[in-house]
Design an enzyme around this catalytic site. Structure first.
Site, PDB file in Angstrom:
ATOM      1  N   ARG A   1       0.813  -1.218   0.000  1.00  0.00           N
ATOM      2  CA  ARG A   1       0.000   0.000   0.000  1.00  0.00           C
ATOM      3  C   ARG A   1       0.848   1.269   0.000  1.00  0.00           C
ATOM      4  O   ARG A   1       0.317   2.372  -0.072  1.00  0.00           O
ATOM      5  CB  ARG A   1      -0.941   0.005   1.201  1.00  0.00           C
ATOM      6  CG  ARG A   1      -2.137  -0.924   1.032  1.00  0.00           C
ATOM      7  CD  ARG A   1      -3.181  -0.668   2.089  1.00  0.00           C
ATOM      8  NE  ARG A   1      -4.429  -1.329   1.797  1.00  0.00           N
ATOM      9  CZ  ARG A   1      -5.499  -1.273   2.579  1.00  0.00           C
ATOM     10  NH1 ARG A   1      -5.465  -0.592   3.718  1.00  0.00           N
ATOM     11  NH2 ARG A   1      -6.619  -1.894   2.238  1.00  0.00           N
TER      12      ARG A   1
ATOM     13  N   MET B   1       3.925   3.815  -1.609  1.00  0.00           N
ATOM     14  CA  MET B   1       4.119   4.345  -2.956  1.00  0.00           C
ATOM     15  C   MET B   1       4.870   3.357  -3.848  1.00  0.00           C
ATOM     16  O   MET B   1       4.426   3.049  -4.955  1.00  0.00           O
ATOM     17  CB  MET B   1       4.885   5.673  -2.882  1.00  0.00           C
ATOM     18  CG  MET B   1       5.160   6.268  -4.246  1.00  0.00           C
ATOM     19  SD  MET B   1       5.917   7.908  -4.213  1.00  0.00           S
ATOM     20  CE  MET B   1       7.493   7.561  -3.424  1.00  0.00           C
TER      21      MET B   1
ATOM     22  N   LEU C   1       4.643  -5.834  10.785  1.00  0.00           N
ATOM     23  CA  LEU C   1       5.947  -6.387  10.417  1.00  0.00           C
ATOM     24  C   LEU C   1       7.002  -6.198  11.501  1.00  0.00           C
ATOM     25  O   LEU C   1       8.098  -6.771  11.397  1.00  0.00           O
ATOM     26  CB  LEU C   1       6.429  -5.771   9.102  1.00  0.00           C
ATOM     27  CG  LEU C   1       5.570  -6.104   7.878  1.00  0.00           C
ATOM     28  CD1 LEU C   1       6.124  -5.406   6.636  1.00  0.00           C
ATOM     29  CD2 LEU C   1       5.503  -7.613   7.648  1.00  0.00           C
TER      30      LEU C   1
ATOM     31  N   LEU D   1      14.356  -3.230  -0.758  1.00  0.00           N
ATOM     32  CA  LEU D   1      14.529  -1.861  -1.231  1.00  0.00           C
ATOM     33  C   LEU D   1      15.124  -1.010  -0.118  1.00  0.00           C
ATOM     34  O   LEU D   1      14.598  -0.980   0.997  1.00  0.00           O
ATOM     35  CB  LEU D   1      13.200  -1.268  -1.680  1.00  0.00           C
ATOM     36  CG  LEU D   1      12.724  -1.635  -3.084  1.00  0.00           C
ATOM     37  CD1 LEU D   1      12.442  -3.124  -3.200  1.00  0.00           C
ATOM     38  CD2 LEU D   1      11.477  -0.845  -3.454  1.00  0.00           C
ATOM     39  N   GLY D   2      16.219  -0.313  -0.432  1.00  0.00           N
ATOM     40  CA  GLY D   2      16.889   0.517   0.554  1.00  0.00           C
ATOM     41  C   GLY D   2      16.728   1.992   0.250  1.00  0.00           C
ATOM     42  O   GLY D   2      15.662   2.451  -0.154  1.00  0.00           O
ATOM     43  N   SER D   3      17.817   2.764   0.409  1.00  0.00           N
ATOM     44  CA  SER D   3      17.767   4.217   0.215  1.00  0.00           C
ATOM     45  C   SER D   3      19.163   4.757  -0.053  1.00  0.00           C
ATOM     46  O   SER D   3      20.157   4.215   0.447  1.00  0.00           O
ATOM     47  CB  SER D   3      17.189   4.891   1.461  1.00  0.00           C
ATOM     48  OG  SER D   3      17.376   6.283   1.412  1.00  0.00           O
ATOM     49  N   SER D   4      19.233   5.838  -0.808  1.00  0.00           N
ATOM     50  CA  SER D   4      20.527   6.451  -1.105  1.00  0.00           C
ATOM     51  C   SER D   4      21.171   7.080   0.119  1.00  0.00           C
ATOM     52  O   SER D   4      22.361   7.415   0.097  1.00  0.00           O
ATOM     53  CB  SER D   4      20.359   7.525  -2.188  1.00  0.00           C
ATOM     54  OG  SER D   4      19.510   8.569  -1.735  1.00  0.00           O
ATOM     55  N   CYS D   5      20.416   7.246   1.212  1.00  0.00           N
ATOM     56  CA  CYS D   5      20.985   7.863   2.415  1.00  0.00           C
ATOM     57  C   CYS D   5      21.993   6.948   3.109  1.00  0.00           C
ATOM     58  O   CYS D   5      22.626   7.349   4.085  1.00  0.00           O
ATOM     59  CB  CYS D   5      19.885   8.255   3.389  1.00  0.00           C
ATOM     60  SG  CYS D   5      19.098   6.851   4.205  1.00  0.00           S
TER      61      CYS D   5
ATOM     62  N   TYR E   1      17.965   6.330  10.320  1.00  0.00           N
ATOM     63  CA  TYR E   1      17.325   5.645   9.202  1.00  0.00           C
ATOM     64  C   TYR E   1      18.373   4.993   8.307  1.00  0.00           C
ATOM     65  O   TYR E   1      18.208   3.839   7.872  1.00  0.00           O
ATOM     66  CB  TYR E   1      16.500   6.648   8.396  1.00  0.00           C
ATOM     67  CG  TYR E   1      15.831   6.067   7.177  1.00  0.00           C
ATOM     68  CD1 TYR E   1      14.742   5.221   7.291  1.00  0.00           C
ATOM     69  CD2 TYR E   1      16.285   6.383   5.891  1.00  0.00           C
ATOM     70  CE1 TYR E   1      14.118   4.693   6.170  1.00  0.00           C
ATOM     71  CE2 TYR E   1      15.677   5.861   4.765  1.00  0.00           C
ATOM     72  CZ  TYR E   1      14.592   5.017   4.900  1.00  0.00           C
ATOM     73  OH  TYR E   1      13.984   4.494   3.781  1.00  0.00           O
TER      74      TYR E   1
ATOM     75  N   LYS F   1      18.908   1.004   7.176  1.00  0.00           N
ATOM     76  CA  LYS F   1      18.941   0.558   5.783  1.00  0.00           C
ATOM     77  C   LYS F   1      20.244  -0.192   5.471  1.00  0.00           C
ATOM     78  O   LYS F   1      20.255  -1.147   4.694  1.00  0.00           O
ATOM     79  CB  LYS F   1      18.777   1.754   4.844  1.00  0.00           C
ATOM     80  CG  LYS F   1      17.415   2.403   4.906  1.00  0.00           C
ATOM     81  CD  LYS F   1      16.345   1.587   4.199  1.00  0.00           C
ATOM     82  CE  LYS F   1      15.444   0.780   5.072  1.00  0.00           C
ATOM     83  NZ  LYS F   1      14.427   0.018   4.356  1.00  0.00           N
TER      84      LYS F   1
ATOM     85  N   HIS G   1       8.671  14.117   2.042  1.00  0.00           N
ATOM     86  CA  HIS G   1       9.934  14.459   1.406  1.00  0.00           C
ATOM     87  C   HIS G   1       9.784  15.760   0.619  1.00  0.00           C
ATOM     88  O   HIS G   1       8.692  16.287   0.449  1.00  0.00           O
ATOM     89  CB  HIS G   1      10.386  13.320   0.489  1.00  0.00           C
ATOM     90  CG  HIS G   1      10.860  12.111   1.225  1.00  0.00           C
ATOM     91  ND1 HIS G   1      10.121  10.949   1.321  1.00  0.00           N
ATOM     92  CD2 HIS G   1      11.995  11.873   1.922  1.00  0.00           C
ATOM     93  CE1 HIS G   1      10.782  10.056   2.032  1.00  0.00           C
ATOM     94  NE2 HIS G   1      11.928  10.584   2.406  1.00  0.00           N
TER      95      HIS G   1
END
Length: 323
Positions: free
Chosen positions: A10, A12, A43, A107-111, A138, A142, A181
């Protein structure tokens, strides 16, 4: 028939991935989708996730669930961000393994990358320096997710893959005035300025930081591309280095120019000012996407086209964003 569980369907990104698989099913591909809402499955609850995995026995897991937010949210709720994301990753990845799942995409993040590293950011820059303090909790969570996948692959021979997206936007985004964001926040701010007849919109920071953006539909396509490629190809592009792949557009834009673009699309004709008392964050964040490009995938949706589509989606769903 392949049984596939999407965690975070659910959200994005999870929603865009779900739509891709639904299209594949409509085209005749034999896939059985398994989903649960957060109210149906927490989760962060280890026993609940274990019971779910043991009962459903998926063949493939896509981990798109996460607690996310912008600079304000990360600064305000650091404990929530590190705890919830680490619990989600630990529970889903370990319980998937325990239930016999051999293929997983996280799925991770560029941070995850250190501040001040050479741009664009290569995959092997991970853990080579200090993280940006505004989202360090965060980012650590990740990074832990990447290392979980990498460690299960090394110890147990699983095929757990990680993709690290740049800043994402698109239909289904979070437009909350404080916890969103930068791009959805700008879309809402300029829209409301037009509606209220404001002559000025103030933007956080100096407007000089450079940011890269990727439409969520491109991210979903890239995720399925990485999931579908054979193990030999994936391993050749991630090992003996770290087992993750960057996903981005390969281009960036200043926050100031981004604000001008959003103003144009929303019809705002007033003045844009900059609140320099607010933090800028990292001055530039651009992903090196050469590995993914060499494997055969590049982004297709241009930024102006993508923002215009996202703005139309916001207008059609704005009753959901009253607060």
């Amino acid at each position: 028939m392949k049984r596939l569980y999407i965690a975070g369907h659910r959200g994005m990104v999870g929603g865009a991935i779900l739509r891709n698989f639904e299209a594949r099913i409509a085209d005749g591909e034999e896939i059985e989708l398994v989903t649960r809402t957060s109210s149906e499955l927490d989760l962060t609850d280890q026993q609940g996730v274990r019971d779910f995995m043991q009962t459903e026995k998926p063949d493939v897991v896509i981990l798109a669930a996460a607690k996310v937010g912008g600079i304000h949210a990360n600064n305000t709720y650091p404990a929530d961000f590190i705890y919830e994301n680490m619990m989600i990753e630990c529970n889903v990845i370990h319980q998937a393994f325990d239930a016999g799942v051999r293929r997983l995409l996280q799925l991770g993040s560029s941070c995850i990358y250190p501040k001040g590293i050479p741009q664009p950011m290569r995959e092997d820059a991970l853990l080579t320096g200090t993280l940006e303090p505004t989202n360090e909790p965060y980012a650590i969570a990740k990074i832990a997710g990447i290392k979980l996948c990498e460690s299960y692959n090394r110890q147990h021979g699983t095929d757990y893959r990680s993709v690290m997206p740049t800043n994402l936007y698109g239909p289904g985004d979070n437009f909350h005035p404080e916890n969103s964001h930068v791009l959805p926040a700008l879309i809402r701010r300029f829209h409301e300025a037009v509606q209220q007849g404001c002559e000025e919109v103030a933007i956080w920071g100096t407007g000089k930081p450079m940011r890269e953006f990727l439409h969520v539909n491109d991210m979903a396509a890239a995720s399925l591309f990485v999931l579908d490629i054979d193990k030999k190809t994936y391993d050749a592009n991630t090992r003996p280095m770290l087992s993750h792949i960057n996903v981005g557009s390969g281009t960036d834009i200043s926050i100031g120019d981004l604000a001008q673009l959003v103003a144009k699309i929303s019809g705002f004709q007033g003045r844009i000012s900059f609140d320099t008392s607010k933090p800028d964050g990292t001055m530039r964040k651009l992903m090196d996407v050469s590995r993914l490009a060499s494997m055969g995938w590049t982004a297709r949706i241009g930024l102006e086209e993508g923002i215009a589509e996202t703005y139309r989606w916001f207008l059609n769903n704005r009753d959901r964003f009253r607060t």
